[in-house]
Motif scaffolding. Structure first.
Motif, PDB file in Angstrom:
ATOM      1  N   VAL A   1      -8.315 -36.341   7.158  1.00  0.00           N
ATOM      2  CA  VAL A   1      -9.164 -36.700   8.296  1.00  0.00           C
ATOM      3  C   VAL A   1      -8.525 -37.860   9.051  1.00  0.00           C
ATOM      4  CG1 VAL A   1     -11.495 -37.309   9.034  1.00  0.00           C
ATOM      5  CG2 VAL A   1     -11.151 -36.041   6.878  1.00  0.00           C
TER       6      VAL A   1
ATOM      7  N   ASP B   1      -7.632 -38.977  13.476  1.00  0.00           N
ATOM      8  CA  ASP B   1      -7.680 -38.543  14.867  1.00  0.00           C
ATOM      9  C   ASP B   1      -6.293 -38.311  15.467  1.00  0.00           C
ATOM     10  OD1 ASP B   1      -7.460 -41.411  14.628  1.00  0.00           O
ATOM     11  OD2 ASP B   1      -7.657 -41.527  16.792  1.00  0.00           O
TER      12      ASP B   1
ATOM     13  N   ARG C   1      -1.787 -36.164  10.840  1.00  0.00           N
ATOM     14  CA  ARG C   1      -2.333 -35.052  10.058  1.00  0.00           C
ATOM     15  C   ARG C   1      -1.247 -34.038   9.721  1.00  0.00           C
ATOM     16  NH1 ARG C   1      -6.256 -34.731  14.122  1.00  0.00           N
ATOM     17  NH2 ARG C   1      -5.658 -32.562  14.557  1.00  0.00           N
TER      18      ARG C   1
ATOM     19  N   GLU D   1      -8.098 -29.785   7.652  1.00  0.00           N
ATOM     20  CA  GLU D   1      -7.990 -30.933   8.558  1.00  0.00           C
ATOM     21  C   GLU D   1      -9.284 -31.189   9.319  1.00  0.00           C
ATOM     22  OE1 GLU D   1      -4.275 -31.001  10.965  1.00  0.00           O
ATOM     23  OE2 GLU D   1      -3.893 -29.065  10.010  1.00  0.00           O
ATOM     24  N   ALA D   2      -9.457 -32.453   9.710  1.00  0.00           N
ATOM     25  CA  ALA D   2     -10.550 -32.842  10.604  1.00  0.00           C
ATOM     26  C   ALA D   2     -10.057 -33.989  11.478  1.00  0.00           C
ATOM     27  CB  ALA D   2     -11.778 -33.261   9.814  1.00  0.00           C
ATOM     28  N   GLU D   3     -10.455 -33.974  12.756  1.00  0.00           N
ATOM     29  CA  GLU D   3      -9.959 -34.983  13.696  1.00  0.00           C
ATOM     30  C   GLU D   3     -10.888 -36.182  13.851  1.00  0.00           C
ATOM     31  OE1 GLU D   3     -11.986 -31.754  16.236  1.00  0.00           O
ATOM     32  OE2 GLU D   3     -10.766 -31.906  14.389  1.00  0.00           O
ATOM     33  N   ASN D   4     -12.070 -36.127  13.247  1.00  0.00           N
ATOM     34  CA  ASN D   4     -12.958 -37.283  13.264  1.00  0.00           C
ATOM     35  C   ASN D   4     -13.947 -37.174  12.110  1.00  0.00           C
ATOM     36  OD1 ASN D   4     -15.456 -35.870  14.196  1.00  0.00           O
ATOM     37  ND2 ASN D   4     -14.209 -35.530  16.038  1.00  0.00           N
TER      38      ASN D   4
ATOM     39  N   ALA E   1     -15.386 -34.076   9.646  1.00  0.00           N
ATOM     40  CA  ALA E   1     -15.132 -34.199   8.216  1.00  0.00           C
ATOM     41  C   ALA E   1     -16.402 -33.989   7.396  1.00  0.00           C
ATOM     42  CB  ALA E   1     -14.539 -35.575   7.914  1.00  0.00           C
TER      43      ALA E   1
ATOM     44  N   VAL F   1     -10.817 -36.212  -0.304  1.00  0.00           N
ATOM     45  CA  VAL F   1     -10.771 -36.499   1.133  1.00  0.00           C
ATOM     46  C   VAL F   1      -9.880 -37.703   1.391  1.00  0.00           C
ATOM     47  CG1 VAL F   1     -12.100 -37.103   3.188  1.00  0.00           C
ATOM     48  CG2 VAL F   1     -13.102 -35.581   1.459  1.00  0.00           C
TER      49      VAL F   1
ATOM     50  N   LEU G   1      -9.310 -40.225   4.274  1.00  0.00           N
ATOM     51  CA  LEU G   1     -10.184 -40.559   5.398  1.00  0.00           C
ATOM     52  C   LEU G   1      -9.682 -41.788   6.149  1.00  0.00           C
ATOM     53  CD1 LEU G   1     -12.935 -39.740   6.689  1.00  0.00           C
ATOM     54  CD2 LEU G   1     -14.038 -41.235   5.022  1.00  0.00           C
TER      55      LEU G   1
END
Length: 232
Positions: A8, A10, A15, A31-34, A38, A50, A52
């Protein structure tokens, strides 16, 4: 069993960098951008750990940590922080993060932290897979398959060279005399041939060191024997 790591951050570049390395290490990466994405990801998918980032738009890492802890008390979480964010490190740990790593960081360090946190949070009978891989710098030793890689290139070691490497690498910093190494590697019947260890070490250095004349990994302790120089 393939472990699923949620990355995670931005910054897409970060990433992608983390994902490429962890996939090569045998993990599956989502993946997560924010933080908001997440939290949804943790709700909807099976995730083993995770990673983070703290500073993110929409929902920052600390808020995401709080939300994830409401979903799961046991989810392993490693925070990514910048050098100036000492207060965020403390807050993150107080809020339930398992560990943190400061940017910039090495991929090897991150992988080592991931395995350590997973080991702490995994039932004992599931930790064997994690314990099979010994990583020291650019050297990877698979204790189950007896494979050794340097910079991801597999090496062809003799059984004696392999045993010497494992003996030294399992306890970085410990000094082994030639006699101790010979006894550990070949048994008491060969103790009178302890100087032959020097030849095996010389051959091993040619295979694992960038510059065998100035070794990074296997150091000579003059008058005594050898020690392994790198921790992770």
């Amino acid at each position: 069993m393939e472990r699923v790591i949620a990355v995670v951050d931005d910054e897409e570049k970060i990433r992608n960098m983390i994902k490429a390395f962890l996939v090569n290490e045998g993990f599956k990466v989502v993946e997560a951008e924010n933080g908001e994405v997440a939290v949804k990801l943790v709700k909807d998918q099976t995730v083993d750990l995770v990673i983070l980032d703290v500073m993110m738009p929409i929902m920052d890492g600390l808020q995401a940590l709080r939300e994830i802890r409401m979903i799961s008390k046991n989810m392993p979480i490693i925070m990514l922080t910048a050098k100036a964010e000492e207060i965020d490190k403390l807050l993150g740990l107080e809020m339930g993060a398992d560990d943190y790593i400061t940017k910039p960081f090495s991929m090897r360090e991150l992988a080592a932290r991931i395995r350590t946190v997973l080991r702490r949070s995994t039932p004992e009978d599931e930790t064997k897979e994690l314990d099979e891989l010994l990583i020291r710098g650019e050297i990877e030793i698979n204790l189950s398959t007896y494979e050794v890689k340097v910079n991801r290139q597999e090496l062809n070691l003799t059984p004696t060279e392999y045993k010497i490497l494992v003996t030294l690498a399992q306890k970085p910093g410990r000094v082994y005399s030639r006699l101790q190494l010979m006894n550990s590697v070949m048994g008491e019947a060969f103790v009178n041939y302890e100087r032959s260890i020097d030849t095996h070490v010389s051959n091993l250095r040619k295979k694992i060191e960038n510059d065998p004349a100035h070794p990074e990994y296997i150091h000579t302790v003059y008058g005594i024997g050898y020690r392994f120089g790198k921790q992770t």
